[in-house]
Each structure stands twice: as C-alpha cells, then as structure tokens.
Design a protein around this motif. Structure first.
Motif, PDB file in Angstrom:
ATOM      1  N   ALA A 179       0.817  -1.211   0.000  1.00 44.18           N
ATOM      2  CA  ALA A 179       0.000   0.000   0.000  1.00 44.18           C
ATOM      3  C   ALA A 179       0.850   1.260   0.000  1.00 44.18           C
ATOM      4  N   VAL A 180       1.922   1.282   0.771  1.00 48.73           N
ATOM      5  CA  VAL A 180       2.792   2.457   0.819  1.00 48.73           C
ATOM      6  C   VAL A 180       3.422   2.704  -0.546  1.00 48.73           C
ATOM      7  N   ASP A 181       3.939   1.663  -1.178  1.00 50.44           N
ATOM      8  CA  ASP A 181       4.553   1.824  -2.497  1.00 50.44           C
ATOM      9  C   ASP A 181       3.527   2.294  -3.526  1.00 50.44           C
ATOM     10  N   THR A 182       2.329   1.728  -3.469  1.00 48.51           N
ATOM     11  CA  THR A 182       1.282   2.103  -4.425  1.00 48.51           C
ATOM     12  C   THR A 182       0.854   3.549  -4.210  1.00 48.51           C
ATOM     13  N   ALA A 183       0.727   3.952  -2.950  1.00 43.86           N
ATOM     14  CA  ALA A 183       0.355   5.332  -2.646  1.00 43.86           C
ATOM     15  C   ALA A 183       1.411   6.304  -3.172  1.00 43.86           C
ATOM     16  N   ASP A 218      -7.139  19.659   0.549  1.00 43.44           N
ATOM     17  CA  ASP A 218      -6.946  20.103  -0.838  1.00 43.44           C
ATOM     18  C   ASP A 218      -6.658  18.936  -1.777  1.00 43.44           C
ATOM     19  N   TYR A 219      -5.835  17.997  -1.320  1.00 41.52           N
ATOM     20  CA  TYR A 219      -5.470  16.827  -2.121  1.00 41.52           C
ATOM     21  C   TYR A 219      -5.711  15.581  -1.266  1.00 41.52           C
ATOM     22  N   VAL A 220      -6.583  14.715  -1.729  1.00 41.55           N
ATOM     23  CA  VAL A 220      -6.942  13.523  -0.963  1.00 41.55           C
ATOM     24  C   VAL A 220      -6.417  12.284  -1.679  1.00 41.55           C
ATOM     25  N   LEU A 221      -5.727  11.458  -0.921  1.00 38.60           N
ATOM     26  CA  LEU A 221      -5.318  10.141  -1.421  1.00 38.60           C
ATOM     27  C   LEU A 221      -6.381   9.123  -0.998  1.00 38.60           C
ATOM     28  N   LEU A 222      -7.004   8.493  -1.970  1.00 39.20           N
ATOM     29  CA  LEU A 222      -8.004   7.461  -1.719  1.00 39.20           C
ATOM     30  C   LEU A 222      -7.403   6.116  -2.092  1.00 39.20           C
ATOM     31  N   HIS A 223      -7.464   5.146  -1.178  1.00 40.82           N
ATOM     32  CA  HIS A 223      -6.905   3.841  -1.496  1.00 40.82           C
ATOM     33  C   HIS A 223      -7.846   2.727  -1.052  1.00 40.82           C
ATOM     34  N   ARG A 224      -7.618   1.544  -1.582  1.00 40.81           N
ATOM     35  CA  ARG A 224      -8.316   0.329  -1.147  1.00 40.81           C
ATOM     36  C   ARG A 224      -7.298  -0.791  -1.194  1.00 40.81           C
ATOM     37  N   ALA A 225      -7.200  -1.532  -0.104  1.00 46.17           N
ATOM     38  CA  ALA A 225      -6.228  -2.622   0.002  1.00 46.17           C
ATOM     39  C   ALA A 225      -6.964  -3.908   0.343  1.00 46.17           C
ATOM     40  N   LEU A 226      -6.745  -4.953  -0.442  1.00 45.91           N
ATOM     41  CA  LEU A 226      -7.435  -6.238  -0.264  1.00 45.91           C
ATOM     42  C   LEU A 226      -6.451  -7.331   0.097  1.00 45.91           C
ATOM     43  N   CYS A 278     -17.768 -16.937  -9.361  1.00 44.23           N
ATOM     44  CA  CYS A 278     -17.253 -16.269  -8.160  1.00 44.23           C
ATOM     45  C   CYS A 278     -15.898 -15.623  -8.459  1.00 44.23           C
ATOM     46  N   ASP A 279     -15.678 -14.423  -7.924  1.00 37.52           N
ATOM     47  CA  ASP A 279     -14.351 -13.841  -8.046  1.00 37.52           C
ATOM     48  C   ASP A 279     -13.387 -14.562  -7.109  1.00 37.52           C
ATOM     49  N   LEU A 280     -12.103 -14.365  -7.337  1.00 32.35           N
ATOM     50  CA  LEU A 280     -11.064 -15.092  -6.621  1.00 32.35           C
ATOM     51  C   LEU A 280     -10.421 -14.180  -5.579  1.00 32.35           C
ATOM     52  N   PRO A 281     -10.384 -14.563  -4.299  1.00 30.69           N
ATOM     53  CA  PRO A 281      -9.707 -13.736  -3.292  1.00 30.69           C
ATOM     54  C   PRO A 281      -8.238 -13.527  -3.643  1.00 30.69           C
ATOM     55  N   VAL A 282      -7.775 -12.306  -3.482  1.00 26.79           N
ATOM     56  CA  VAL A 282      -6.419 -11.930  -3.891  1.00 26.79           C
ATOM     57  C   VAL A 282      -5.852 -10.897  -2.927  1.00 26.79           C
ATOM     58  N   ASP A 283      -4.581 -10.595  -3.117  1.00 23.10           N
ATOM     59  CA  ASP A 283      -3.926  -9.454  -2.482  1.00 23.10           C
ATOM     60  C   ASP A 283      -3.692  -8.388  -3.547  1.00 23.10           C
ATOM     61  N   GLY A 284      -3.982  -7.146  -3.206  1.00 26.51           N
ATOM     62  CA  GLY A 284      -3.726  -6.064  -4.158  1.00 26.51           C
ATOM     63  C   GLY A 284      -4.155  -4.728  -3.600  1.00 26.51           C
ATOM     64  N   VAL A 285      -3.627  -3.663  -4.199  1.00 29.98           N
ATOM     65  CA  VAL A 285      -3.897  -2.299  -3.746  1.00 29.98           C
ATOM     66  C   VAL A 285      -4.020  -1.394  -4.956  1.00 29.98           C
ATOM     67  N   ALA A 286      -4.922  -0.421  -4.865  1.00 33.42           N
ATOM     68  CA  ALA A 286      -4.962   0.669  -5.833  1.00 33.42           C
ATOM     69  C   ALA A 286      -5.150   1.968  -5.068  1.00 33.42           C
ATOM     70  N   ALA A 287      -4.657   3.055  -5.647  1.00 31.94           N
ATOM     71  CA  ALA A 287      -4.743   4.367  -5.001  1.00 31.94           C
ATOM     72  C   ALA A 287      -5.011   5.429  -6.054  1.00 31.94           C
ATOM     73  N   PHE A 288      -5.753   6.455  -5.647  1.00 28.93           N
ATOM     74  CA  PHE A 288      -6.108   7.568  -6.524  1.00 28.93           C
ATOM     75  C   PHE A 288      -5.870   8.877  -5.769  1.00 28.93           C
ATOM     76  N   VAL A 289      -5.528   9.904  -6.504  1.00 27.16           N
ATOM     77  CA  VAL A 289      -5.415  11.240  -5.932  1.00 27.16           C
ATOM     78  C   VAL A 289      -6.553  12.085  -6.480  1.00 27.16           C
ATOM     79  N   LEU A 290      -7.289  12.745  -5.577  1.00 26.13           N
ATOM     80  CA  LEU A 290      -8.389  13.603  -5.954  1.00 26.13           C
ATOM     81  C   LEU A 290      -8.132  15.026  -5.468  1.00 26.13           C
ATOM     82  N   THR A 291      -8.615  15.999  -6.254  1.00 29.06           N
ATOM     83  CA  THR A 291      -8.523  17.399  -5.860  1.00 29.06           C
ATOM     84  C   THR A 291      -9.625  18.167  -6.559  1.00 29.06           C
ATOM     85  N   SER A 292      -9.659  19.471  -6.392  1.00 27.28           N
ATOM     86  CA  SER A 292     -10.687  20.281  -7.046  1.00 27.28           C
ATOM     87  C   SER A 292     -10.407  20.361  -8.543  1.00 27.28           C
TER      88      SER A 292
END
Length: 406
Positions: free
Chosen positions: A32-36, A116-124, A220-234
């Motif tokens: 997650a840290v590397d992805t962020a 002002d700048y939000v990092l949104l992430h999801r880690a599975l 059925c989907d397959l349980p996995v490990d993974g992360v994605a991150a997005f940066v949002l702003t105005s």
C-alpha cells in the motif's frame, strides 16, 4: 434541470495499482505504501502535498479473522503515518457501498475545504487457505434460523436470488457463460490482473462443477492481495496537473428496503432498492442511462451483472440474460456496451470495486493504452449488489447540466 452532485468540481488526477497476486510476496501495508507513493508521483505531486486520506477498509469475507492494520487491512491513518504525512483529514467509510463511500468522503473533504489533495486507497488481503474460514460452533441471533440448515456464507446468499432470476425469467446457466467469458477475456489483457494471459472459454465455464446450485466456481471472483490508489482534488487545481482530470459527477447508495435475515437477499429486494439507487444516481449526476458509454458493472458474483443492467435501466427488467448475448456486451464489437471492459472482479480478482473505478479513470482520462476506446465520456462504476452497494458517475467534463424531462 438537474444539478450534479458537487457540480462535478472534484476530479481524479492520478492513480497507481499494484500487481494482483493470489498471495503477495510482501505485507499488504508495504504494498500500500509503495502504491500510494506511485499514485502521488503520477499526479505530479509530493507526499507533503497530500493533506487528506480516505479509504474503505472492510475485509470482505464471511470468515472470522483478526483485523491487523498494515497486515489484513490498511486504514487511512495507518497509510498517512507510514508515508510520513500529518494530514488535516483522514477517514474510513464503514457503511453500505464501500468504495463509492470512500469516494464520497474524498469529495466531501475537498468541497468543504477540509483537504486540498486527498489520497483514496483500497487494500485487499487473502489469508492463505482460510479466506472464508469460520470457527463458529453455535449459531446465535438471527443466524440461528439459517446457519444450522447450511444457509451460510456468500454462495448461499447469491444462489437464492440467482435461482429466482433463472426461474422467473426462464433464463439458463448457458447464458451466463457469455458474461464470465467476456470478463476473463478482458482481464487476460491487463498486465496487473491475476488472470493475465488466462482467458476462459464458454465450454470451460459450463464444464466447471456447481458449488451451490446454480453457482459454479467461475461465477465467483477469486480472493487476492492487491492495492490501488487515486489522488483527488478540485477541478480548478486539476488544471495545473499533468493528466487529464476525470470528474466525479454524482453518486448514490442503496440499502435493503426491509429487514431480513443477514444472508436473505430476495430478488425483489435487490431490484426495488436498485431502481431507487439508479434514480438518485442519475439525478445526482445530471445524466441518464442513455448517455453512459462506459458502464462498469460489479461482478463479484456473475449474477450481479444481470441485476445492475436492469436496475440502472440499461436493459428492460427480465431481459439481461438475453441482452448479454450476440455480442451486445462485447467490448471489441462496435456498438457493444462494454460493461466489463476492465475485466471486473471475475477478470482481475476480488479487488472489491477497484477494477470498475480504475477502468473509468483510465478510459475517461485517455490513459488506457492499446485498450483505449474511441468514445468514452461518461462512465459508471458500481460496487456490490444494487441493494447493498453504491455507484459513482464519472465524466470527462467538470459540469454536465442538462435539461431533462422528469
């Protein structure tokens, strides 16, 4: 006249994703840290620029697991701490509709001035060999009426409304082979997907063993490990950043319309709540289903694709099993409705709504590479079931005000 939620004045300006593994070679927090960091760099920013963090940290399993931050989940504050950032805003969404809820938190923080700048992430996370492991020896509370009879876990939960659908609309399991093969075809093209290079044929789907009738392994989907991150702003700040922004035009959520036992998901409940969600979604975004050219439907279980098609008004009720045939959802066919062009959960692994959000961002920002679609201006990313989830409309323009007869 409809006014888009937030005026479309919040945008995604950068992203990153990890590889999707069955089991990651490093702890989830490290990934997650590397992805962020990669997402922040992609947005043309530095970690110190990020003053807001948002996530939905639910571990989507029916089993019982110890929740350990940085190992089985990654909260917003944990990620901020390990990036060395002291944020003005850090929050995690806990309600129905996990990833859309996290988007709502990020939008709210930016429009309110909390960040002002939000990092949104999801880690599975996928604990080895025990994703749905359940140590329960007695059934208490509402589960005493279902668990002793074997009605426990997500397979029984989805088999009920899927059976209702098949019987009510005279559908067949053979029709679903088209949906699953389409998801796997598209997932097989994506380098970070767990199923990269591994498409699935209709015959392979139909020959798979049924696990909980009529649900088979490939439904059925397959349980996995993974992360994605997005940066949002105005939208205003987004103009000065390197990538074409993708705007959050509107969002909506739904909950079961009446009290039920925990895993009792009747088809009528799903569709009633989903229809209400769709009405709020289109009103929030100022668009209608006929204007969506990139619907990314949630497919943690394949029947969800039918339910979302009908709930969103993309096809008539009871017709989804026919609608998906004859190339109607083939992302390679001119005029096809690309409901699974990003591979979804069936084509990537159980990333819990991330494939849908990633595909909307990549296509609308023009960053999908060889998979780039010629026309992609309005996308919808759905998550979970229509009666237990949410959806977000993304657009290429900051505002989309339209006169619509209602």
């Amino acid at each position: 006249m409809s006014r888009p939620s937030g005026g479309g004045q919040v945008a995604i300006v950068g992203y990153a994703h990890s590889q999707v593994w069955r089991h990651a070679p490093r702890p989830l927090g490290a990934v997650a840290v590397d992805t962020a960091r990669a997402a922040i760099t992609d947005a043309g920013l530095k970690p110190d620029d990020i003053d807001g963090f948002a996530t939905a940290a639910l571990f989507p399993t029916a089993g019982a697991h110890t929740v350990e931050d940085g190992v089985s989940t990654v909260t917003a504050q944990w990620l901020a701490d390990h990036l060395g950032v002291t944020p003005r805003y850090a929050a995690g969404f806990q309600g129905i509709g996990q990833l859309p809820g996290a988007v709502a938190l990020a939008v709210g923080a930016i429009t309110s001035g909390a960040a002002d700048y939000v990092l949104l992430h999801r880690a599975l996370h996928n604990p080895p060999g025990r994703y749905h492991a359940n140590p329960m020896r007695t059934a208490a509370g509402a589960q005493q009426w279902t668990a002793p009879q074997g009605f426990f876990g997500p397979l029984a939960m989805i088999a009920l409304p899927y059976n209702e659908y098949l019987q009510r609309y005279r559908a067949s399991r053979e029709a679903m082979a088209t949906v699953v093969a389409e998801a796997r075809k598209n997932g097989a093209r994506i380098p970070w997907s767990y199923w990269h290079g591994k498409p699935l044929s209709r015959d392979e789907y139909l020959s798979a063993p049924v696990i909980n009738d009529p649900v088979c392994r490939y439904d059925c989907d397959l349980p996995v490990d993974g992360v994605a991150a997005f940066v949002l702003t105005s939208a205003e700040r987004a103009r000065d950043l390197p990538h074409r922004p993708v705007h959050v035009a509107g969002l909506a959520f739904a909950a079961p319309p009446r009290p039920r036992l925990p895993l009792h998901w009747p088809l009528d409940d799903i569709m009633a709540a989903g229809t209400g969600l769709a009405g709020r979604l289109w009103a929030s975004a100022g668009v209608g289903p006929d204007e969506v050219d990139l619907p990314q439907l949630y497919d943690g279980f394949s029947p969800f694709v039918y339910f979302w098609l009908e709930a969103l008004g993309l096809c008539p009720v009871g017709e989804a099993h026919r609608f998906v045939q004859d190339g109607r959802i083939d992302s390679d066919r001119p005029g096809g409705l690309p409901v699974l062009s990003g591979g979804g959960a069936l084509g990537n692994g159980r990333m819990h709504g991330l494939p849908q959000m990633i595909e909307c961002y990549l296509q609308l920002s023009g960053r999908a590479g060889e998979r780039q679609r010629e026309r992609a201006t309005v996308g919808v990313a759905c998550q979970s079931s229509p009666h237990f989830g949410g959806a977000v409309v993304y657009t290429t323009e900051p505002t989309r005000e339209r006169s619509r007869a209602r």
